[in-house]
Design a protein around this motif. Structure first.
Motif, PDB file in Angstrom:
ATOM      1  N   GLY A 128       0.808  -1.214   0.000  1.00 48.61           N
ATOM      2  CA  GLY A 128       0.000   0.000   0.000  1.00 48.61           C
ATOM      3  C   GLY A 128       0.840   1.263   0.000  1.00 48.61           C
ATOM      4  N   GLY A 129       1.369   1.631  -1.161  1.00 50.43           N
ATOM      5  CA  GLY A 129       2.243   2.796  -1.223  1.00 50.43           C
ATOM      6  C   GLY A 129       1.589   4.071  -0.733  1.00 50.43           C
ATOM      7  N   ALA A 130       0.293   4.233  -1.004  1.00 48.12           N
ATOM      8  CA  ALA A 130      -0.440   5.400  -0.511  1.00 48.12           C
ATOM      9  C   ALA A 130      -1.325   5.043   0.683  1.00 48.12           C
ATOM     10  CB  ALA A 130      -1.293   6.007  -1.621  1.00 48.12           C
ATOM     11  N   ILE A 131      -2.112   3.940   0.563  1.00 55.58           N
ATOM     12  CA  ILE A 131      -3.112   3.589   1.581  1.00 55.58           C
ATOM     13  C   ILE A 131      -3.092   2.084   1.847  1.00 55.58           C
ATOM     14  CG2 ILE A 131      -5.574   3.596   2.159  1.00 55.58           C
ATOM     15  CD1 ILE A 131      -5.893   5.946   0.183  1.00 55.58           C
ATOM     16  N   TYR A 132      -3.107   1.724   3.115  1.00 56.69           N
ATOM     17  CA  TYR A 132      -3.263   0.336   3.554  1.00 56.69           C
ATOM     18  C   TYR A 132      -4.504   0.271   4.433  1.00 56.69           C
ATOM     19  CZ  TYR A 132      -2.304  -4.093   5.972  1.00 56.69           C
ATOM     20  OH  TYR A 132      -2.389  -5.368   6.497  1.00 56.69           O
ATOM     21  N   CYS A 133      -5.390  -0.684   4.143  1.00 57.25           N
ATOM     22  CA  CYS A 133      -6.646  -0.794   4.885  1.00 57.25           C
ATOM     23  C   CYS A 133      -6.966  -2.261   5.131  1.00 57.25           C
ATOM     24  CB  CYS A 133      -7.765  -0.129   4.096  1.00 57.25           C
ATOM     25  SG  CYS A 133      -9.321  -0.050   4.982  1.00 57.25           S
ATOM     26  N   ASN A 134      -7.104  -2.644   6.393  1.00 55.76           N
ATOM     27  CA  ASN A 134      -7.426  -4.015   6.778  1.00 55.76           C
ATOM     28  C   ASN A 134      -8.525  -3.968   7.836  1.00 55.76           C
ATOM     29  OD1 ASN A 134      -7.547  -6.659   7.635  1.00 55.76           O
ATOM     30  ND2 ASN A 134      -5.334  -6.929   7.793  1.00 55.76           N
ATOM     31  N   SER A 135      -9.735  -4.393   7.460  1.00 58.63           N
ATOM     32  CA  SER A 135     -10.863  -4.313   8.390  1.00 58.63           C
ATOM     33  C   SER A 135     -11.033  -5.581   9.221  1.00 58.63           C
ATOM     34  CB  SER A 135     -12.158  -4.026   7.629  1.00 58.63           C
ATOM     35  OG  SER A 135     -12.534  -5.142   6.850  1.00 58.63           O
ATOM     36  N   ALA A 136     -10.197  -6.610   8.966  1.00 61.34           N
ATOM     37  CA  ALA A 136     -10.309  -7.854   9.739  1.00 61.34           C
ATOM     38  C   ALA A 136      -9.673  -7.708  11.105  1.00 61.34           C
ATOM     39  CB  ALA A 136      -9.648  -8.995   8.983  1.00 61.34           C
ATOM     40  N   GLN A 137     -10.235  -8.371  12.097  1.00 59.93           N
ATOM     41  CA  GLN A 137      -9.733  -8.248  13.463  1.00 59.93           C
ATOM     42  C   GLN A 137      -8.681  -9.293  13.801  1.00 59.93           C
ATOM     43  OE1 GLN A 137     -11.866  -6.742  16.480  1.00 59.93           O
ATOM     44  NE2 GLN A 137     -12.992  -5.411  15.124  1.00 59.93           N
TER      45      GLN A 137
ATOM     46  N   ALA B 274     -15.601  -7.081   6.397  1.00 59.22           N
ATOM     47  CA  ALA B 274     -16.246  -5.973   7.091  1.00 59.22           C
ATOM     48  C   ALA B 274     -15.616  -4.674   6.623  1.00 59.22           C
ATOM     49  CB  ALA B 274     -16.090  -6.132   8.600  1.00 59.22           C
ATOM     50  N   GLY B 275     -16.307  -3.574   6.860  1.00 56.28           N
ATOM     51  CA  GLY B 275     -15.747  -2.266   6.541  1.00 56.28           C
ATOM     52  C   GLY B 275     -16.013  -1.828   5.118  1.00 56.28           C
ATOM     53  N   THR B 276     -16.099  -0.517   4.919  1.00 53.96           N
ATOM     54  CA  THR B 276     -16.294   0.062   3.603  1.00 53.96           C
ATOM     55  C   THR B 276     -15.256   1.148   3.351  1.00 53.96           C
ATOM     56  OG1 THR B 276     -17.853   1.743   4.409  1.00 53.96           O
ATOM     57  CG2 THR B 276     -18.781  -0.363   3.698  1.00 53.96           C
ATOM     58  N   LEU B 277     -14.852   1.266   2.095  1.00 55.50           N
ATOM     59  CA  LEU B 277     -13.920   2.303   1.670  1.00 55.50           C
ATOM     60  C   LEU B 277     -14.461   2.933   0.390  1.00 55.50           C
ATOM     61  CD1 LEU B 277     -11.195   3.824   1.761  1.00 55.50           C
ATOM     62  CD2 LEU B 277     -10.210   1.923   0.464  1.00 55.50           C
ATOM     63  N   ILE B 278     -14.681   4.248   0.425  1.00 58.01           N
ATOM     64  CA  ILE B 278     -15.137   4.992  -0.750  1.00 58.01           C
ATOM     65  C   ILE B 278     -14.080   6.029  -1.104  1.00 58.01           C
ATOM     66  CG2 ILE B 278     -16.881   6.572  -1.648  1.00 58.01           C
ATOM     67  CD1 ILE B 278     -18.885   5.223   0.251  1.00 58.01           C
ATOM     68  N   ILE B 279     -13.594   5.938  -2.333  1.00 58.10           N
ATOM     69  CA  ILE B 279     -12.621   6.899  -2.854  1.00 58.10           C
ATOM     70  C   ILE B 279     -13.268   7.593  -4.046  1.00 58.10           C
ATOM     71  CG2 ILE B 279     -10.401   7.164  -4.008  1.00 58.10           C
ATOM     72  CD1 ILE B 279      -9.384   4.815  -2.330  1.00 58.10           C
ATOM     73  N   LYS B 280     -13.386   8.914  -3.974  1.00 57.67           N
ATOM     74  CA  LYS B 280     -14.123   9.651  -5.007  1.00 57.67           C
ATOM     75  C   LYS B 280     -13.379  10.930  -5.384  1.00 57.67           C
ATOM     76  CE  LYS B 280     -18.770  11.460  -5.962  1.00 57.67           C
ATOM     77  NZ  LYS B 280     -20.146  11.630  -5.400  1.00 57.67           N
ATOM     78  N   ASN B 281     -13.234  11.167  -6.681  1.00 61.54           N
ATOM     79  CA  ASN B 281     -12.608  12.392  -7.208  1.00 61.54           C
ATOM     80  C   ASN B 281     -11.201  12.593  -6.665  1.00 61.54           C
ATOM     81  OD1 ASN B 281     -14.974  13.019  -8.645  1.00 61.54           O
ATOM     82  ND2 ASN B 281     -15.829  14.135  -6.907  1.00 61.54           N
ATOM     83  N   CYS B 282     -10.427  11.514  -6.630  1.00 56.96           N
ATOM     84  CA  CYS B 282      -9.057  11.586  -6.116  1.00 56.96           C
ATOM     85  C   CYS B 282      -8.039  11.330  -7.233  1.00 56.96           C
ATOM     86  CB  CYS B 282      -8.857  10.570  -4.996  1.00 56.96           C
ATOM     87  SG  CYS B 282      -9.761  10.953  -3.485  1.00 56.96           S
TER      88      CYS B 282
ATOM     89  N   SER C 233     -10.104  -7.853   3.452  1.00 54.81           N
ATOM     90  CA  SER C 233     -11.332  -8.182   4.194  1.00 54.81           C
ATOM     91  C   SER C 233     -12.314  -7.015   4.253  1.00 54.81           C
ATOM     92  CB  SER C 233     -10.984  -8.671   5.604  1.00 54.81           C
ATOM     93  OG  SER C 233     -10.176  -9.816   5.530  1.00 54.81           O
ATOM     94  N   MET C 234     -12.534  -6.405   3.097  1.00 52.86           N
ATOM     95  CA  MET C 234     -13.473  -5.290   2.991  1.00 52.86           C
ATOM     96  C   MET C 234     -14.837  -5.815   2.535  1.00 52.86           C
ATOM     97  SD  MET C 234     -11.471  -2.844   3.855  1.00 52.86           S
ATOM     98  CE  MET C 234     -12.544  -1.444   3.535  1.00 52.86           C
ATOM     99  N   TYR C 235     -15.894  -5.239   3.076  1.00 60.51           N
ATOM    100  CA  TYR C 235     -17.225  -5.597   2.610  1.00 60.51           C
ATOM    101  C   TYR C 235     -17.546  -4.871   1.301  1.00 60.51           C
ATOM    102  CZ  TYR C 235     -22.235  -6.298   2.373  1.00 60.51           C
ATOM    103  OH  TYR C 235     -23.482  -6.633   1.927  1.00 60.51           O
ATOM    104  N   PHE C 236     -17.121  -3.602   1.190  1.00 61.42           N
ATOM    105  CA  PHE C 236     -17.451  -2.802   0.016  1.00 61.42           C
ATOM    106  C   PHE C 236     -16.332  -1.802  -0.259  1.00 61.42           C
ATOM    107  CE2 PHE C 236     -19.606   1.159  -1.552  1.00 61.42           C
ATOM    108  CZ  PHE C 236     -19.902   0.689  -2.820  1.00 61.42           C
ATOM    109  N   VAL C 237     -15.841  -1.792  -1.505  1.00 62.96           N
ATOM    110  CA  VAL C 237     -14.850  -0.809  -1.945  1.00 62.96           C
ATOM    111  C   VAL C 237     -15.393  -0.133  -3.192  1.00 62.96           C
ATOM    112  CG1 VAL C 237     -12.521  -0.427  -2.831  1.00 62.96           C
ATOM    113  CG2 VAL C 237     -12.900  -2.097  -1.007  1.00 62.96           C
ATOM    114  N   SER C 238     -15.390   1.200  -3.194  1.00 65.98           N
ATOM    115  CA  SER C 238     -15.901   1.968  -4.334  1.00 65.98           C
ATOM    116  C   SER C 238     -14.860   2.988  -4.782  1.00 65.98           C
ATOM    117  CB  SER C 238     -17.205   2.684  -3.951  1.00 65.98           C
ATOM    118  OG  SER C 238     -17.675   3.469  -5.035  1.00 65.98           O
TER     119      SER C 238
END
Length: 204
Positions: free
Chosen positions: A52-61, A70-78, A96-101
């Motif tokens: 993840g050079g810019a962003i790392y996201c892990n919603s698993a426990q 689990a978890g949602t990530l929305i990236i818009k107009n970036c 382990s994301m539920y929804f990525v947009s």
């Protein structure tokens, strides 16, 4: 978590997430932001670091190998440009994301920097063990991984549903899957869905 109208430039993490690192986060929105020349990792790290050079996201426990989503990530107009990771996901690494947009965003000149004879995944985006990826009106240009690696622009591992609409892929490079590589290990009763509409793939 809402991040809006921010600039992330030339940040570096020794392990994961060059600019942003999220763990156990439920809902994240990143809107109208710029990420340029960020990097994650250093040579000699163990597997699972330098992602993840810019962003790392892990919603698993319980770590990224769990099957919980689990978890949602929305990236818009970036805008994402010239980001890199030593191992996987030159720009984004997500688990382990539920929804990525990804909506109306551009991803350019991202790469992974392991030696080219080693396998690594996702020059720009790495997404593992997730329920749904929606990608609309986004561009992916000049993203690369090495000749023995997978997914120059996007690498997906066990992502159940993928919807891409009006996206543009140009001159992405990989050993396998220059623009998109998707791996699914489910059985016939647990099939994945891949829907591409009005997308352009060129010079890959």
């Amino acid at each position: 978590v809402i991040i809006r109208n921010c600039i992330f430039y030339s940040n570096r993490a020794n392990k994961n997430g060059g600019s942003l690192f999220f763990i156990y986060s439920d809902h994240i929105r990143i809107l109208s932001c710029s990420f340029k020349k960020n990097s994650a990792g250093q040579r000699g790290l163990i597997q699972g670091q330098g992602m993840g050079g810019a962003i790392y996201c892990n919603s698993a426990q319980t770590g990224h190998m769990t099957r919980k989503m689990a978890g949602t990530l929305i990236i818009k107009n970036c805008v994402f440009m010239l980001n890199s990771a030593v191992q996987d996901g030159g720009t984004l690494a997500m688990f382990s994301m539920y929804f990525v947009s990804l909506i109306r965003s551009s991803f350019a000149n991202s790469t992974t920097t392991l030696p080219s004879h080693l396998s690594h995944f996702g020059g720009c985006i790495y997404l593992d063990n997730s329920a749904l990826l929606v990608n609309k009106n986004s561009t992916f240009i000049f993203n690369t991984v090495g000749q023995f690696s997978y997914g120059g622009a996007i690498y997906l591992d066990h992502v159940k549903r993928v919807k891409q609409h009006s996206c543009y892929f140009y001159c992405n490079k990989a050993g396998v899957g220059a623009s998109l590589f998707h791996q699914w290990m489910g059985d016939r009763d647990d099939a994945f869905q891949l829907l591409l509409t009005y997308c352009t793939f060129s010079e890959g």
